[in-house]
Write a protein that holds these residues in place. Structure first.
Motif, PDB file in Angstrom:
ATOM      1  N   SER A 194       0.993  -1.473  -0.020  1.00 16.51           N
ATOM      2  CA  SER A 194      -0.074   0.002  -0.024  1.00 16.51           C
ATOM      3  C   SER A 194       0.750   1.425  -0.115  1.00 16.51           C
ATOM      4  O   SER A 194       0.513   2.230  -0.659  1.00 16.51           O
ATOM      5  CB  SER A 194      -0.890  -0.111   1.221  1.00 16.51           C
ATOM      6  OG  SER A 194      -1.444   1.016   1.618  1.00 16.51           O
ATOM      7  N   GLY A 195       2.082   1.301   0.825  1.00 16.11           N
ATOM      8  CA  GLY A 195       2.961   2.660   0.744  1.00 16.11           C
ATOM      9  C   GLY A 195       3.365   2.996  -0.520  1.00 16.11           C
ATOM     10  O   GLY A 195       3.297   4.005  -1.021  1.00 16.11           O
ATOM     11  N   ILE A 196       4.050   1.893  -1.276  1.00 17.15           N
ATOM     12  CA  ILE A 196       4.382   1.971  -2.697  1.00 17.15           C
ATOM     13  C   ILE A 196       3.183   2.651  -3.417  1.00 17.15           C
ATOM     14  O   ILE A 196       3.496   3.497  -4.372  1.00 17.15           O
ATOM     15  CB  ILE A 196       4.807   0.672  -3.200  1.00 17.15           C
ATOM     16  CG1 ILE A 196       6.057   0.053  -2.445  1.00 17.15           C
ATOM     17  CG2 ILE A 196       5.385   0.898  -4.686  1.00 17.15           C
ATOM     18  CD1 ILE A 196       7.426   0.709  -2.723  1.00 17.15           C
ATOM     19  N   LYS A 197       1.918   2.158  -3.361  1.00 18.64           N
ATOM     20  CA  LYS A 197       0.768   2.690  -4.331  1.00 18.64           C
ATOM     21  C   LYS A 197       0.547   4.112  -3.909  1.00 18.64           C
ATOM     22  O   LYS A 197       0.238   4.852  -4.910  1.00 18.64           O
ATOM     23  CB  LYS A 197      -0.329   1.690  -4.023  1.00 18.64           C
ATOM     24  CG  LYS A 197      -0.049   0.405  -4.611  1.00 18.64           C
ATOM     25  CD  LYS A 197      -1.416  -0.468  -4.668  1.00 18.64           C
ATOM     26  CE  LYS A 197      -1.307  -1.689  -5.431  1.00 18.64           C
ATOM     27  NZ  LYS A 197      -2.392  -2.599  -5.470  1.00 18.64           N
ATOM     28  N   THR A 205       3.270  10.795  -6.591  1.00 20.67           N
ATOM     29  CA  THR A 205       4.263  11.273  -7.774  1.00 20.67           C
ATOM     30  C   THR A 205       3.441  11.646  -8.840  1.00 20.67           C
ATOM     31  O   THR A 205       3.593  12.706  -9.655  1.00 20.67           O
ATOM     32  CB  THR A 205       5.147  10.120  -7.986  1.00 20.67           C
ATOM     33  OG1 THR A 205       5.672   9.656  -6.841  1.00 20.67           O
ATOM     34  CG2 THR A 205       6.282  10.418  -9.067  1.00 20.67           C
ATOM     35  N   SER A 206       2.618  10.922  -9.395  1.00 22.99           N
ATOM     36  CA  SER A 206       1.687  10.885 -10.482  1.00 22.99           C
ATOM     37  C   SER A 206       0.928  12.136 -10.232  1.00 22.99           C
ATOM     38  O   SER A 206       0.794  13.298 -11.346  1.00 22.99           O
ATOM     39  CB  SER A 206       0.731   9.983 -10.769  1.00 22.99           C
ATOM     40  OG  SER A 206       0.457   9.798 -11.888  1.00 22.99           O
ATOM     41  N   LEU A 243      -4.103   5.504 -14.813  1.00 20.90           N
ATOM     42  CA  LEU A 243      -4.458   6.787 -14.586  1.00 20.90           C
ATOM     43  C   LEU A 243      -4.678   7.229 -13.416  1.00 20.90           C
ATOM     44  O   LEU A 243      -5.465   5.972 -12.540  1.00 20.90           O
ATOM     45  CB  LEU A 243      -5.356   7.164 -15.773  1.00 20.90           C
ATOM     46  CG  LEU A 243      -6.689   6.122 -15.915  1.00 20.90           C
ATOM     47  CD1 LEU A 243      -7.655   6.670 -15.082  1.00 20.90           C
ATOM     48  CD2 LEU A 243      -7.137   6.252 -17.684  1.00 20.90           C
ATOM     49  N   ASN A 244      -5.015   8.306 -12.945  1.00 19.34           N
ATOM     50  CA  ASN A 244      -5.534   8.511 -11.651  1.00 19.34           C
ATOM     51  C   ASN A 244      -6.848   9.203 -11.656  1.00 19.34           C
ATOM     52  O   ASN A 244      -7.081  10.026 -12.530  1.00 19.34           O
ATOM     53  CB  ASN A 244      -4.636   9.202 -10.735  1.00 19.34           C
ATOM     54  CG  ASN A 244      -3.128   8.382 -10.514  1.00 19.34           C
ATOM     55  OD1 ASN A 244      -3.377   7.314 -10.469  1.00 19.34           O
ATOM     56  ND2 ASN A 244      -2.169   9.232 -10.349  1.00 19.34           N
ATOM     57  N   LEU A 250      12.714   5.359 -12.329  1.00 13.57           N
ATOM     58  CA  LEU A 250      11.704   5.175 -10.941  1.00 13.57           C
ATOM     59  C   LEU A 250      10.523   5.970 -11.312  1.00 13.57           C
ATOM     60  O   LEU A 250       9.539   5.647 -10.948  1.00 13.57           O
ATOM     61  CB  LEU A 250      12.626   5.377  -9.872  1.00 13.57           C
ATOM     62  CG  LEU A 250      12.058   5.196  -8.633  1.00 13.57           C
ATOM     63  CD1 LEU A 250      12.061   3.761  -8.201  1.00 13.57           C
ATOM     64  CD2 LEU A 250      12.499   5.560  -7.355  1.00 13.57           C
ATOM     65  N   ILE A 251      10.898   7.337 -11.848  1.00 14.83           N
ATOM     66  CA  ILE A 251       9.798   8.295 -11.962  1.00 14.83           C
ATOM     67  C   ILE A 251       8.863   7.704 -13.033  1.00 14.83           C
ATOM     68  O   ILE A 251       7.489   7.565 -13.035  1.00 14.83           O
ATOM     69  CB  ILE A 251      10.148   9.451 -12.029  1.00 14.83           C
ATOM     70  CG1 ILE A 251      10.893  10.113 -11.158  1.00 14.83           C
ATOM     71  CG2 ILE A 251       9.095  10.499 -12.666  1.00 14.83           C
ATOM     72  CD1 ILE A 251      11.783  11.413 -11.538  1.00 14.83           C
TER      73      ILE A 251
END
Lengths: 262, 156
Positions: free
Chosen positions: A32-35, A41-42, A125-126, B61-62
């Motif tokens: 979950s942390g990575i997600k 970031t996105s 996509l977010n 990574l990005i």
């Protein structure tokens, strides 16, 4: 000489560490942390990319306008035909049953796409909705305005939702036609995909232009969501299955709003 | 001072190009020059293996965070290997050989990029990787012509 050797070793050490981190990242993609980091970031880059997004939107306006004009033309013709039908049928006969057939029983959550325009081949996509807006934590189907499949939700935070798009080569979904020909949709490239596992026996039941819908055997996707339409069917003598090429119905490049099926 | 200024301008141009260069597509496939590769190459030739490896890793990574779902980590691994390879090419003295190897590394990167992204034939990957590499090399030499003095220092 010794110093030089040390420098070489340090460079190699950095290389190895970076490789290991990449591999660790691959195996921790479901954490979950990575997600959460991915979503943040996105979103950060969606702000940086906003001028490019505006430029792309403007360049798409012409084609959108043309297609809307055509749609309007079709809608006008359809409207005339429907008006004629309305005059002829008894409106009150089995009215509720007719409505049940026309309107789907699913509930939808509308969402805006937070696009970053980094790459057209992005697999995710977010969306600007999350748990607070009633999005379920479990995987849910995402459709566009015309009811075509866009993908499935892959991670939901309080305010945002990540969607795994249909244009990932690792995205697969079970589909069927109205003639009950079952197969598995897999993405290939551009807006094309293939339908796998359809034996040659079913060739007579398939035609160019037929639409594949999600099948009832999936727990994520409700049945009858439009996925893709057949572009070509090939029957090669060396193969047991048909080579069915399909075109994805949703226009991923110009999507701005989508609906999550509750 | 002049070289430092040139380097800053080149990096600024490349960063802006990475962010805002218009999409050059062929039926939905991005064939535009890869400014990311040019940036890593310049940094690699100027500063060496470690900087190029780290830059390749972080840019990858990005990219992973922004566009990948099930193949998370592939772009960072690809970027790392690319950066390290460019860092190794830096040692070669013969300029012609250096650029031939850079072309090959660009091509391998593009080939693997298409392989990760699409599910097509090997010819498809080869064809589009070759076009993308050609365009990237073209932009690289265009930059080289504009900033010839700076490039001569990193080619040594």
């Amino acid at each position: 000489m010794k110093k030089k050797k040390n420098i070489i070793n340090k460079d190699f050490f950095v290389f190895i560490v970076c490789c290991i981190l990449s591999i660790v990242l691959f195996f921790s993609k479901d954490i979950s942390g990575i997600k959460k980091i991915k979503i943040h970031t996105s979103n950060f880059f969606s702000i940086i990319f906003s001028p490019k997004k505006t430029a792309i939107k403007l360049s798409n306006l012409d084609s959108v306008n043309d297609s809307l004009m055509n749609e309007l033309k079709d809608a006008k013709e359809e409207n005339i035909k429907l008006n004629q039908k309305i005059n002829n049928i008894d409106l009150y006969n089995n009215y509720n049953k007719k409505l049940d057939k026309l309107i789907s029983s699913h509930e939808f959550i509308p969402a805006k796409i937070l696009n970053h325009s980094f790459s057209k081949s992005a697999n995710i996509l977010n969306l600007n909705v999350g748990l607070r807006d009633g999005v379920s934590k479990s995987y849910r189907a995402v459709v566009d305005f015309e009811g075509n499949l866009v993908g499935k939700t892959s991670f939901v935070s309080n305010d945002f939702t990540e969607v795994h798009r249909i244009n990932d080569k690792l995205f697969h979904v079970l589909v069927n036609t109205k003639n009950n020909v079952f197969g598995q949709f897999s993405y290939v490239s551009r807006n094309r995909g293939i339908i796998e596992s359809v034996t040659k026996y079913y060739e007579k039941f398939l035609n160019k232009g037929d639409i594949f819908y999600t099948s009832s055997s999936s727990t994520i996707y409700p049945e009858n969501i439009k996925v893709a339409k057949i572009v070509s069917i090939e029957s090669k003598p060396t193969k047991v299955h048909l080579d069915i090429t399909v075109e994805i119905l949703t226009k991923l490049d110009i999507l701005e709003n989508v609906f999550i099926i509750k | 001072m002049f070289l430092l200024l040139s380097r800053s301008i080149i990096i600024l141009i490349l960063c802006l190009a990475i962010l805002y260069f218009p999409y050059l597509g062929y039926y939905g496939i991005d064939l535009g020059p890869s400014f990311i590769l040019i940036l890593i190459t310049i940094i690699g030739l100027k500063s060496g293996k470690r900087s190029a490896t780290l830059l390749g890793f972080f840019i990858g990574l990005i990219q992973d965070f922004m566009i990948q779902y099930l193949s998370l980590g592939f772009f960072s691994l690809l970027g790392t290997c690319f950066g390290y390879s460019i860092g190794n090419i830096r040692i070669i003295r013969d300029i012609r050989m250096k650029y031939i190897l850079i072309f090959i590394v660009f091509f391998i990167y593009s080939y693997l990029y298409f392989m990760i992204t699409y599910s097509e034939s090997y010819f498809f990957y080869f064809k589009f990787a070759l076009i993308k590499t050609g365009l990237t090399i073209f932009v690289f030499f265009l930059l080289r012509n504009f900033f010839i003095n700076f490039f001569k220092t990193i080619e040594k």
